[in-house]
Design a protein around this motif. Structure first.
Motif, PDB file in Angstrom:
ATOM      1  N   GLY A 130      -5.548 -94.089 -72.576  1.00 31.70           N
ATOM      2  CA  GLY A 130      -6.598 -95.058 -72.267  1.00 31.70           C
ATOM      3  C   GLY A 130      -7.906 -94.757 -72.973  1.00 31.70           C
ATOM      4  O   GLY A 130      -8.595 -95.667 -73.447  1.00 31.70           O
ATOM      5  N   LEU A 131      -8.285 -93.491 -73.063  1.00 31.63           N
ATOM      6  CA  LEU A 131      -9.512 -93.116 -73.765  1.00 31.63           C
ATOM      7  C   LEU A 131      -9.432 -93.499 -75.247  1.00 31.63           C
ATOM      8  O   LEU A 131     -10.404 -94.005 -75.822  1.00 31.63           O
ATOM      9  N   ILE A 132      -8.287 -93.251 -75.838  1.00 28.12           N
ATOM     10  CA  ILE A 132      -8.112 -93.589 -77.254  1.00 28.12           C
ATOM     11  C   ILE A 132      -8.191 -95.108 -77.457  1.00 28.12           C
ATOM     12  O   ILE A 132      -8.865 -95.597 -78.372  1.00 28.12           O
ATOM     13  N   LEU A 133      -7.554 -95.865 -76.571  1.00 30.04           N
ATOM     14  CA  LEU A 133      -7.499 -97.316 -76.739  1.00 30.04           C
ATOM     15  C   LEU A 133      -8.825 -98.001 -76.444  1.00 30.04           C
ATOM     16  O   LEU A 133      -9.085 -99.096 -76.955  1.00 30.04           O
ATOM     17  N   CYS A 134      -9.671 -97.384 -75.633  1.00 36.66           N
ATOM     18  CA  CYS A 134     -11.031 -97.921 -75.426  1.00 36.66           C
ATOM     19  C   CYS A 134     -11.800 -97.951 -76.746  1.00 36.66           C
ATOM     20  O   CYS A 134     -12.467 -98.933 -77.078  1.00 36.66           O
ATOM     21  N   VAL A 135     -11.696 -96.856 -77.469  1.00 42.39           N
ATOM     22  CA  VAL A 135     -12.363 -96.778 -78.772  1.00 42.39           C
ATOM     23  C   VAL A 135     -11.776 -97.818 -79.729  1.00 42.39           C
ATOM     24  O   VAL A 135     -12.508 -98.489 -80.479  1.00 42.39           O
ATOM     25  N   ILE A 142     -12.765-119.511 -87.156  1.00 46.40           N
ATOM     26  CA  ILE A 142     -12.243-119.621 -85.785  1.00 46.40           C
ATOM     27  C   ILE A 142     -11.429-118.375 -85.428  1.00 46.40           C
ATOM     28  O   ILE A 142     -11.514-117.865 -84.302  1.00 46.40           O
ATOM     29  N   ALA A 143     -10.669-117.856 -86.372  1.00 43.79           N
ATOM     30  CA  ALA A 143      -9.849-116.668 -86.121  1.00 43.79           C
ATOM     31  C   ALA A 143     -10.717-115.453 -85.789  1.00 43.79           C
ATOM     32  O   ALA A 143     -10.366-114.642 -84.918  1.00 43.79           O
ATOM     33  N   ILE A 144     -11.853-115.299 -86.461  1.00 48.05           N
ATOM     34  CA  ILE A 144     -12.760-114.171 -86.175  1.00 48.05           C
ATOM     35  C   ILE A 144     -13.264-114.249 -84.735  1.00 48.05           C
ATOM     36  O   ILE A 144     -13.278-113.251 -83.999  1.00 48.05           O
ATOM     37  N   GLN A 145     -13.676-115.432 -84.315  1.00 44.83           N
ATOM     38  CA  GLN A 145     -14.161-115.616 -82.955  1.00 44.83           C
ATOM     39  C   GLN A 145     -13.068-115.314 -81.929  1.00 44.83           C
ATOM     40  O   GLN A 145     -13.306-114.653 -80.904  1.00 44.83           O
ATOM     41  N   GLN A 146     -11.860-115.775 -82.204  1.00 46.05           N
ATOM     42  CA  GLN A 146     -10.747-115.542 -81.279  1.00 46.05           C
ATOM     43  C   GLN A 146     -10.416-114.051 -81.184  1.00 46.05           C
ATOM     44  O   GLN A 146     -10.144-113.543 -80.084  1.00 46.05           O
ATOM     45  N   LEU A 147     -10.435-113.350 -82.292  1.00 46.51           N
ATOM     46  CA  LEU A 147     -10.103-111.924 -82.281  1.00 46.51           C
ATOM     47  C   LEU A 147     -11.093-111.144 -81.436  1.00 46.51           C
ATOM     48  O   LEU A 147     -10.701-110.226 -80.702  1.00 46.51           O
ATOM     49  N   ARG A 148     -12.366-111.462 -81.517  1.00 52.17           N
ATOM     50  CA  ARG A 148     -13.365-110.761 -80.704  1.00 52.17           C
ATOM     51  C   ARG A 148     -13.123-110.983 -79.208  1.00 52.17           C
ATOM     52  O   ARG A 148     -13.262-110.068 -78.403  1.00 52.17           O
ATOM     53  N   ILE A 149     -12.754-112.197 -78.847  1.00 56.96           N
ATOM     54  CA  ILE A 149     -12.468-112.482 -77.434  1.00 56.96           C
ATOM     55  C   ILE A 149     -11.280-111.657 -76.947  1.00 56.96           C
ATOM     56  O   ILE A 149     -11.275-111.140 -75.821  1.00 56.96           O
ATOM     57  N   MET A 150     -10.273-111.488 -77.799  1.00 56.13           N
ATOM     58  CA  MET A 150      -9.031-110.814 -77.387  1.00 56.13           C
ATOM     59  C   MET A 150      -9.042-109.303 -77.610  1.00 56.13           C
ATOM     60  O   MET A 150      -8.049-108.632 -77.310  1.00 56.13           O
ATOM     61  N   SER A 151     -10.128-108.728 -78.100  1.00 59.68           N
ATOM     62  CA  SER A 151     -10.152-107.294 -78.424  1.00 59.68           C
ATOM     63  C   SER A 151      -9.804-106.364 -77.262  1.00 59.68           C
ATOM     64  O   SER A 151      -9.164-105.331 -77.472  1.00 59.68           O
ATOM     65  N   PRO A 152     -10.189-106.673 -75.975  1.00 59.58           N
ATOM     66  CA  PRO A 152      -9.810-105.765 -74.881  1.00 59.58           C
ATOM     67  C   PRO A 152      -8.307-105.647 -74.641  1.00 59.58           C
ATOM     68  O   PRO A 152      -7.864-104.749 -73.906  1.00 59.58           O
ATOM     69  N   VAL A 153      -7.516-106.535 -75.235  1.00 61.51           N
ATOM     70  CA  VAL A 153      -6.058-106.489 -75.046  1.00 61.51           C
ATOM     71  C   VAL A 153      -5.497-105.131 -75.457  1.00 61.51           C
ATOM     72  O   VAL A 153      -4.490-104.676 -74.901  1.00 61.51           O
ATOM     73  N   ALA A 154      -6.147-104.460 -76.411  1.00 59.96           N
ATOM     74  CA  ALA A 154      -5.653-103.159 -76.882  1.00 59.96           C
ATOM     75  C   ALA A 154      -5.478-102.184 -75.723  1.00 59.96           C
ATOM     76  O   ALA A 154      -4.443-101.509 -75.612  1.00 59.96           O
ATOM     77  N   TRP A 155      -6.475-102.089 -74.849  1.00 65.38           N
ATOM     78  CA  TRP A 155      -6.404-101.135 -73.727  1.00 65.38           C
ATOM     79  C   TRP A 155      -5.343-101.565 -72.718  1.00 65.38           C
ATOM     80  O   TRP A 155      -4.515-100.754 -72.285  1.00 65.38           O
ATOM     81  N   PHE A 156      -5.359-102.847 -72.340  1.00 63.81           N
ATOM     82  CA  PHE A 156      -4.410-103.321 -71.332  1.00 63.81           C
ATOM     83  C   PHE A 156      -2.968-103.199 -71.814  1.00 63.81           C
ATOM     84  O   PHE A 156      -2.070-102.890 -71.029  1.00 63.81           O
ATOM     85  N   ALA A 157      -2.744-103.409 -73.100  1.00 62.82           N
ATOM     86  CA  ALA A 157      -1.380-103.307 -73.644  1.00 62.82           C
ATOM     87  C   ALA A 157      -0.826-101.901 -73.478  1.00 62.82           C
ATOM     88  O   ALA A 157       0.339-101.716 -73.111  1.00 62.82           O
ATOM     89  N   GLY A 158      -1.642-100.887 -73.758  1.00 61.49           N
ATOM     90  CA  GLY A 158      -1.193 -99.507 -73.606  1.00 61.49           C
ATOM     91  C   GLY A 158      -0.820 -99.186 -72.169  1.00 61.49           C
ATOM     92  O   GLY A 158       0.203 -98.545 -71.898  1.00 61.49           O
ATOM     93  N   MET A 159      -1.643 -99.644 -71.224  1.00 58.09           N
ATOM     94  CA  MET A 159      -1.365 -99.384 -69.812  1.00 58.09           C
ATOM     95  C   MET A 159      -0.091-100.107 -69.354  1.00 58.09           C
ATOM     96  O   MET A 159       0.692 -99.588 -68.555  1.00 58.09           O
ATOM     97  N   ILE A 160       0.114-101.316 -69.866  1.00 57.07           N
ATOM     98  CA  ILE A 160       1.323-102.063 -69.511  1.00 57.07           C
ATOM     99  C   ILE A 160       2.570-101.348 -70.012  1.00 57.07           C
ATOM    100  O   ILE A 160       3.563-101.200 -69.276  1.00 57.07           O
TER     101      ILE A 160
END
Length: 540
Positions: free
Chosen positions: A99-104, A134-152
């Motif tokens: 989780g610490l790694i994925l936060c970064v 539009i893709a740049i804006q969408q990617l910023r919105i979805m960036s927290p997915v990295a942390w949640f994906a690891g936990m899942i």
């Protein structure tokens, strides 16, 4: 004081049934989501941009959070060999470290979104600049997915090791429900204005926000199940030197890189699509076709892979290698029995399948023709895709993630080479055909190294049965195509009913022909597969 009796382990057949039903529910919801997206967005700007933006978040969900991914495989491999009481501290320690790694990582994705989109799809800057913004804006919105994906992914592995299979297989439907609800509300609000250019930006934001929300809900549902199973909670526990943690990392590290190399191939594919004349249409067609291929593939994949992984892990000692070889053969041939006829029928009926599922709203016949050509290419490679995964899991069970990793590195070169050659000749379907070629190379290499590792894996005994099943599948696919053409000529109309009739009659005819021929081959795995299917129907 008597020793409590440990809970009885589920059989492979029971696990396969649970996983199949749960995955079917999830896949049905996923298909419904895709139908809604197709009718609202078609192959237009908002959805095309989302495909490029979601490459990185989806990369994390598939690589880190996916069932059979490296996090899942590592947790199953380690926890299945340890007492249940040790699971919670191991889970909490692994979750803290990862989780610490994925936060970064999540923060980095948000900050460097423009640069990442330029790397993923450099052709957008000149071919479709509005899609890029539009893709740049969408990617910023979805960036927290990295942390949640690891936990899942970590949680899924722990739940499977604890003999809990229902929630991990069904929880992705939460994401589908969230996206359908959000997009449906948007469609109700805007109606005919959906096709206006200014809608693309708003539609893109809604898509990205719904994707993130669905991921969070999936994680929350899993956390509840983990607590109920006594598998720990969201607690900070930093013990990187613990033996069990090091065991997890030994499997997770190489497996992560190996699976990551496969995802780099996805990036390579997107790289080439960004230079096509209409990149948003090309990338959208790949996604729509992939969902149609992955719906049956995902159900059968989880039925086959998940039950076999713990079995492979328990047969890794040399004295058990005879049974391990038998199980590997069983896994590969069951895959052939399931995937070869299914792929042949899907290839033959790709056009009516796409038109039945997607052709409504803004999704027109031209879009159907494009998606059908891509679906045919996916169907062609379904068997090698799943067979490769079976063999990779054997290496993971043996504690060897390095061999699949090395093969994956070499395959990056082959994927780029095949893309370069085939995209120019076949267009968008060439992207998928390149992936099929890579999977064939990968499967042959895995068989070669596994044969050396186990002092012979008995691959010679697979060859003729696979050839026989392939021939039966070709016959079944040919019959499906011919019957479909006859029905289309007789009905002389093109609507939902006519497509449904084509699929029902032509598909059943092809599968029946395959079954008749396959039964004459007297391959034990044919009867085993049919017995499981019939048994499930009887119980239902």
């Amino acid at each position: 004081m008597s020793t409590p009796t440990p809970p009885k382990k589920k059989s492979i057949a029971n696990i396969a049934g649970i996983v199949a039903i749960a995955t079917l529910v999830s896949k049905v919801f996923g298909l419904g989501r895709q139908v809604v997206l197709a009718s609202v967005f078609g192959v237009g700007t908002a959805y095309g941009a989302f495909q490029y933006a979601s490459i990185i978040p989806s990369f994390f969900l598939i690589l880190l959070g996916g069932i059979n991914g490296p996090f899942h495989s590592a947790m199953v491999s380690v926890l299945s060999k340890r007492d249940r009481k040790d699971a919670a501290p191991i889970m909490e320690s692994v979750s803290t470290l990862i989780g610490l790694i994925l936060c970064v990582v999540a923060i980095g994705v948000f900050i460097f979104a423009p640069q990442l989109i330029s790397v993923v799809a450099p052709g957008l800057a000149t071919k479709a600049p509005e899609v890029r913004e539009i893709a740049i804006q969408q990617l910023r919105i979805m960036s927290p997915v990295a942390w949640f994906a690891g936990m899942i992914g970590i949680g899924f592995g722990a739940l499977n090791a604890a003999d809990s299979y229902w929630l991990p297989s069904v929880s992705p439907l939460l994401s589908s429900v969230t996206i359908v609800g959000s997009v449906g509300a948007l469609a109700l609000m805007y109606g005919k204005d959906l096709l206006k250019p200014e809608f693309a930006t708003l539609g893109g934001v809604v898509l990205a926000g719904a994707f993130l929300t669905g991921t969070i809900l999936q994680w929350m549902a899993q956390m509840i199940a983990q607590r109920q199973q006594g598998l720990g909670s969201l607690k900070f526990r930093f013990e990187p030197k613990q033996e069990a943690i090091q065991d997890v990392m030994k499997v997770m590290g190489p497996a992560l890189f190996a699976s990551g190399m496969l995802q780099i191939n996805v990036y390579t594919d997107m790289f080439f699509t960004s230079f096509l004349p209409k990149p948003e249409q090309a990338v959208s067609a790949l996604d729509y076709a992939n969902l149609l291929a992955q719906t049956p593939l995902g159900i059968l994949s989880n039925m086959i892979l998940i039950p076999f992984l713990p079995v492979f892990s328990r047969l890794t000692d040399p004295e058990n290698w005879d049974e391990l070889r038998s199980r590997v053969r069983q896994g590969v041939l069951i895959t052939a029995v399931a995937m070869l006829p299914l792929g042949a029928v899907m290839l033959a009926l790709s056009q009516p399948i796409v038109r039945l599922v997607y052709e409504r709203g803004v999704f027109n016949p031209e879009a159907s023709a494009l998606v059908a050509s891509v679906l045919a290419a996916y169907a062609f490679g379904m068997f090698v895709y799943l067979s490769r995964d079976i063999l990779v899991r054997v290496f993971y069970a043996l504690g060897d993630g390095n061999t699949p990793f090395r093969i994956s590195i070499v395959n990056i070169f082959f994927n780029a080479l095949f893309d370069y050659i085939l995209v120019e000749r076949f267009g968008v379907p060439g992207i998928v055909l390149a992936t099929v070629g890579v999977n064939i190379v990968s499967m042959l290499a895995l068989v070669y190294f596994l044969d050396k590792r186990l002092d012979g894996v008995g691959w010679q005994g697979w060859f003729l049965p696979i050839v026989g099943l392939a021939g039966a599948s070709f016959a079944g696919g040919s019959v499906s195509w011919w019957v479909s053409q006859q029905i289309a000529a007789q009905l002389a109309v093109e609507n939902f009913f006519s497509f449904a009739v084509q699929l029902a009659i032509a598909g059943s005819s092809g599968l029946l022909v395959f079954l008749i021929i396959a039964m004459q081959l007297r391959i034990p795995e044919v009867k085993l597969f049919l017995d499981r299917i019939i048994g499930r129907f009887k119980k239902a």
